[in-house]
Enzyme design. Structure first.
Site, short mmCIF file in Angstrom:
data_model
loop_
_atom_site.label_atom_id
_atom_site.label_comp_id
_atom_site.label_asym_id
_atom_site.label_seq_id
_atom_site.Cartn_x
_atom_site.Cartn_y
_atom_site.Cartn_z
N HIS A 65 77.92 57.85 -2.87
CA HIS A 65 77.61 56.71 -2.00
C HIS A 65 78.55 56.75 -0.79
O HIS A 65 79.34 55.84 -0.55
CB HIS A 65 77.73 55.40 -2.76
CG HIS A 65 76.78 55.29 -3.93
ND1 HIS A 65 76.76 56.20 -4.97
CD2 HIS A 65 75.80 54.38 -4.20
CE1 HIS A 65 75.81 55.85 -5.84
NE2 HIS A 65 75.21 54.77 -5.39
N PHE A 102 85.74 53.19 -3.31
CA PHE A 102 86.79 52.87 -4.28
C PHE A 102 87.87 53.93 -4.38
O PHE A 102 88.79 53.81 -5.19
CB PHE A 102 86.16 52.59 -5.65
CG PHE A 102 85.18 51.45 -5.63
CD1 PHE A 102 85.50 50.26 -5.00
CD2 PHE A 102 83.93 51.57 -6.22
CE1 PHE A 102 84.59 49.21 -4.96
CE2 PHE A 102 83.01 50.54 -6.18
CZ PHE A 102 83.35 49.34 -5.55
N ASP A 109 110.99 47.66 -16.43
CA ASP A 109 110.38 46.37 -16.14
C ASP A 109 109.43 46.50 -14.95
O ASP A 109 108.32 45.96 -14.97
CB ASP A 109 111.47 45.34 -15.79
CG ASP A 109 112.34 44.97 -16.98
OD1 ASP A 109 111.80 44.47 -17.97
OD2 ASP A 109 113.57 45.20 -16.90
N HIS A 149 120.34 55.49 -7.51
CA HIS A 149 120.23 54.43 -8.52
C HIS A 149 121.11 54.78 -9.72
O HIS A 149 120.67 55.46 -10.64
CB HIS A 149 118.78 54.28 -8.96
CG HIS A 149 117.84 53.98 -7.83
ND1 HIS A 149 117.39 52.71 -7.56
CD2 HIS A 149 117.29 54.79 -6.90
CE1 HIS A 149 116.59 52.75 -6.51
NE2 HIS A 149 116.50 54.00 -6.09
N ASP A 205 74.07 47.07 -0.29
CA ASP A 205 75.31 46.51 -0.83
C ASP A 205 76.26 46.04 0.26
O ASP A 205 77.19 45.28 0.00
CB ASP A 205 76.01 47.52 -1.74
CG ASP A 205 75.40 47.56 -3.12
OD1 ASP A 205 74.71 46.60 -3.50
OD2 ASP A 205 75.59 48.56 -3.83
N ILE A 244 116.51 43.46 -14.76
CA ILE A 244 117.06 43.41 -13.41
C ILE A 244 116.12 44.15 -12.45
O ILE A 244 115.61 45.23 -12.77
CB ILE A 244 118.46 44.07 -13.33
CG1 ILE A 244 119.49 43.26 -14.13
CG2 ILE A 244 118.92 44.25 -11.89
CD1 ILE A 244 119.80 41.90 -13.53
N HIS A 280 121.56 48.49 -9.37
CA HIS A 280 120.24 49.12 -9.44
C HIS A 280 120.06 50.22 -8.41
O HIS A 280 119.77 51.37 -8.76
CB HIS A 280 119.14 48.07 -9.25
CG HIS A 280 117.77 48.66 -9.17
ND1 HIS A 280 117.10 49.12 -10.29
CD2 HIS A 280 116.95 48.90 -8.13
CE1 HIS A 280 115.93 49.61 -9.92
NE2 HIS A 280 115.81 49.49 -8.61
N HIS A 282 80.95 47.79 0.35
CA HIS A 282 80.71 49.01 -0.40
C HIS A 282 80.40 50.22 0.50
O HIS A 282 80.17 51.31 -0.01
CB HIS A 282 79.56 48.80 -1.38
CG HIS A 282 79.94 48.01 -2.59
ND1 HIS A 282 80.51 46.76 -2.51
CD2 HIS A 282 79.85 48.29 -3.92
CE1 HIS A 282 80.74 46.30 -3.73
NE2 HIS A 282 80.35 47.21 -4.60
N LEU A 284 106.14 53.31 -9.08
CA LEU A 284 106.18 52.77 -10.43
C LEU A 284 104.79 52.62 -11.04
O LEU A 284 103.83 52.27 -10.38
CB LEU A 284 106.91 51.43 -10.43
CG LEU A 284 108.40 51.52 -10.10
CD1 LEU A 284 109.03 50.13 -10.00
CD2 LEU A 284 109.14 52.35 -11.15
N GLU A 319 89.81 52.39 -11.76
CA GLU A 319 89.89 53.54 -10.85
C GLU A 319 91.31 54.05 -10.68
O GLU A 319 91.55 55.26 -10.65
CB GLU A 319 89.31 53.17 -9.47
CG GLU A 319 87.81 52.93 -9.47
CD GLU A 319 87.46 51.48 -9.73
OE1 GLU A 319 86.26 51.13 -9.61
OE2 GLU A 319 88.38 50.69 -10.05
#
Length: 669
Positions: free
Chosen positions: A462, A438, A158, A29, A470, A190, A264, A474, A119, A412
């Site tokens: 859990h 999670f 960006d 790049h 749940d 860009i 780029h 979950h 990113l 998280e």
């Protein structure tokens, strides 16, 4: 050469150097390093405190390149200012075994603070670095002794600001008022597909103002005076994190590719690079051209910056005389010399009533926290459920920087990335907590922690269908095998309270990667330490918990809550004249590190009749059950119901284990 001309020549040298390196590698790049060279120049020659001869100086300013694809910018300045990165290293950009990989990698290249590339991650890592500095300053800084006052300088793109993790981390940083963060938003407008307006047209400045950041907007990155002034303003704003938005032009100086997507992520091409060199006054036939004037200029900048460490060393020596106990504590912590008190305080659970391993974990944390001031952490809004509150300590907040309980909010992804930044202080041992399901929201920072081999501790509670009502959304099924498959990650699923205590022992002393503790919601009996093998054996990953009198007919193995099942099944099998060995296997990763002799002791090759039991995916268990074994697991999603009903529905009963084991033994006789 006049100073102004030398400065411009120096900046243009970085631009050409980046273009040459990408061209030689035939990938990379070039555009962003070319456009950001003025900002890099100001940071490395005027602003940041660092020492090329000692990249790990404790009070250095941290630099994070969140848009890691622009790493030739960073490599160029590290080389030019005197870090141990040679011109040959620059020429070997992106090549096998080089120290200049395609994205910055922590531990590989001197001066690289964190592995970036995905990113948004570096953005959030910087927030963790800022938290660490504030905590250390609150604990150690005294009047006239500002031992830790470094800042975190981060460049983001960006693309970084489109990623959701950035929004999470920016919101947290604004809430905490981290005035030691100075971030530069490179607005070159860009992306690979074209202009950012294809998918991104929000007012970033207003967004960050709403987060509680101090925001400045600069229309031209080439205005060095404006850059310097904006940085000074940001340094003086100590109550808010700062964002400096700078307008740049990707591929700056490229006659045909400036401000295009082509600049780029692809080499400019030999003909275009000749035009770039001609524009900047370089010999178009000479590659990797660094004049002696430019080389001396940046080397002198590096030497001058190194003087900051000399001054700091003098300050620290005086600090040691004034506050010897604090200095000794700090030095012991960063050298890994923990006191033995915390180990002595690890609780032993004898004759206890059944207790969930998440609750046992909370008891362990609170028993040892007093003796480990570097142990800090919190959860993604689930501390009452994950049992991760340090009860004797306050919360980290804008008004209380020495608090040890962290509130990450329902973020998280950011929590994982922020923890990575905290770890990289090389002082803190941070932990974070949420439900195991999670962990899916945290895979990018967990993977990066594993790549960097840094000690992040995750408390995942859990951990199975034992979650109950749940339901499927979950109840983790594939998460355990997913985490186990990550190189350098240690996953531990303890069987009871005592194994949980030893799991924390491992987690705190482990330094070669992240540790994930998988803990139950439901209560589990405490395994009798007098009747069965000591839970201390957890540290070997797998161990014979209960053995048969002679050679066993079958080996039963399990992790976590299912160990209780196979212990009871062993008793039932004995009534049927089938002898069984029970192996508690809390950590595949730890077991795989044992020598062949120990592995053979636990799983003799001669005994191929084996049954694994775990309330999760069956994938991977066949490595230990061999071709003569089987697995009782879950290869579908669960259901919403009380835990006891679910375990019965999915075959996690003593009767089913006995049935499966008996069938295996019969089939092998």
């Amino acid at each position: 050469m006049e100073n102004k001309n030398l400065i411009q020549k120096s900046i243009d040298t970085v631009r050409v150097l980046a273009a040459d390196a990408v061209q030689k590698a035939n990938s990379g790049h070039p555009g962003t390093p070319m456009s950001l060279a003025p900002l890099g120049h100001v940071l490395w020659s005027q602003v940041m405190h660092y020492n090329p001869e000692n990249p790990d100086w404790a009070n250095r300013d941290r630099f994070v390149l969140s848009c890691g694809h622009a790493c030739m910018l960073q490599y160029s300045f590290l080389h030019l200012t005197g870090y141990k990165i040679t011109l040959d290293d620059i020429k070997n950009f992106r090549q096998l075994h080089s120290i200049t990989p395609g994205h910055p990698e922590y531990g590989m290249t001197p001066g690289i603070e964190v592995t970036t590339g995905p990113l948004g991650q570096g953005f959030a890592n910087g927030v963790g670095m800022g938290i660490a500095q504030q905590y250390m300053a609150a604990r150690y800084n005294k009047k006239d002794y500002s031992i830790f006052d470094y800042k975190i300088y981060t460049i983001c793109s960006d693309g970084d600001l489109m990623e959701g993790v950035t929004a999470e981390a920016a919101s947290l940083a604004g809430h905490l008022g981290l005035g030691n963060l100075i971030y530069f938003y490179d607005s070159n407008q860009i992306t690979i597909e074209g202009g950012t307006d294809l998918a991104f047209d929000e007012d970033v400045s207003k967004r960050f103002e709403s987060y509680g950041w101090h925001v400045q907007n600069l229309p031209d990155i080439n205005d060095l005076d404006a850059l310097s002034e904006a940085i000074k303003n940001a340094q003086q704003e100590t109550g808010k994190p700062s964002l400096i938005k700078v307008r740049s032009h990707i591929g700056y100086g490229s006659p045909n590719k400036e401000n295009t997507a082509e600049a780029h992520g692809s080499p400019l091409g030999k003909d275009e690079i000749r035009l770039v060199k001609e524009k900047f006054g370089f010999d178009p036939d000479k590659d990797f051209d660094i004049s002696s004037e430019v080389s001396n200029f940046y080397l002198e900048a590096g030497r001058k910056s190194a003087e900051n460490e000399q001054k700091w060393n003098e300050l620290y020596e005086n600090y040691k005389r004034a506050y010897p106990e604090l200095a000794t504590e700090y030095e012991n912590i960063i050298s890994g010399k923990f006191s033995e008190e915390w180990k002595e305080k690890l609780p032993v659970f004898d004759d206890e009533k059944p207790v969930a391993t998440r609750k046992a974990s909370g008891k362990v944390l609170n028993a040892i926290a007093e003796y480990l001031p570097q142990l800090v952490g919190g959860s993604a809004d689930l501390s009452p459920s994950t049992n991760t509150v340090l009860e004797a300590f306050e919360s980290f907040s804008p008004k209380n920087r020495d608090g040890r309980n962290f509130h990450f909010g329902i973020r998280e992804h950011a929590m994982g990335a922020v923890l990575n930044g905290m770890v990289l202080s090389k002082y803190l041992i941070p932990y974070g907590a949420t439900f195991l399901i999670f962990s899916d929201y945290m895979r990018p920072p967990l993977r990066l922690a594993s790549i960097m081999k840094i000690r992040q501790i995750m408390v995942f509670t859990h951990d199975s269908i034992g979650l109950g009502e749940d339901g499927t959304t979950h109840q983790p099924v594939e998460q355990l095998i997913g985490l186990r498959s990550v190189p350098n990650m240690t996953v531990i699923r303890p069987a009871d309270a005592n194994e949980t205590a030893h799991a924390w022992h491992v987690a705190i002393e482990h330094t070669d990667g992240p540790v994930a503790l998988a803990l139950t919601r439901q209560e589990l009996p405490v395994i009798d330490q007098k009747k069965f093998a000591s839970a201390e054996n957890l540290e070997k990953g797998a161990y014979i918990l209960s053995d048969s009198e002679g050679q066993p007919d079958v080996i039963l193995m399990a992790s976590g809550s299912e160990v209780q099942l196979i212990l009871k099944a062993q008793e039932e099998l004995k009534k049927n004249n089938i002898s069984a060995r029970v192996v508690s296997m809390p950590s595949w990763n730890l077991f795989d590190q044992q020598n062949d002799e120990y592995k053979e002791k636990v799983f003799p090759k001669a005994i191929r009749t084996r049954l694994a039991v775990e309330a999760g995916s069956t994938i991977g268990w066949m490595k230990y059950t061999t071709d003569g074994g089987d697995v009782i697991g879950i290869d579908r999603f669960g259901e919403s119901a009380p835990a006891d009903e679910l375990f019965k529905e999915f075959g996690f009963t003593v009767e089913n284990v006995v049935k499966k084991a008996t069938a295996l033994v019969s089939g092998n006789k």
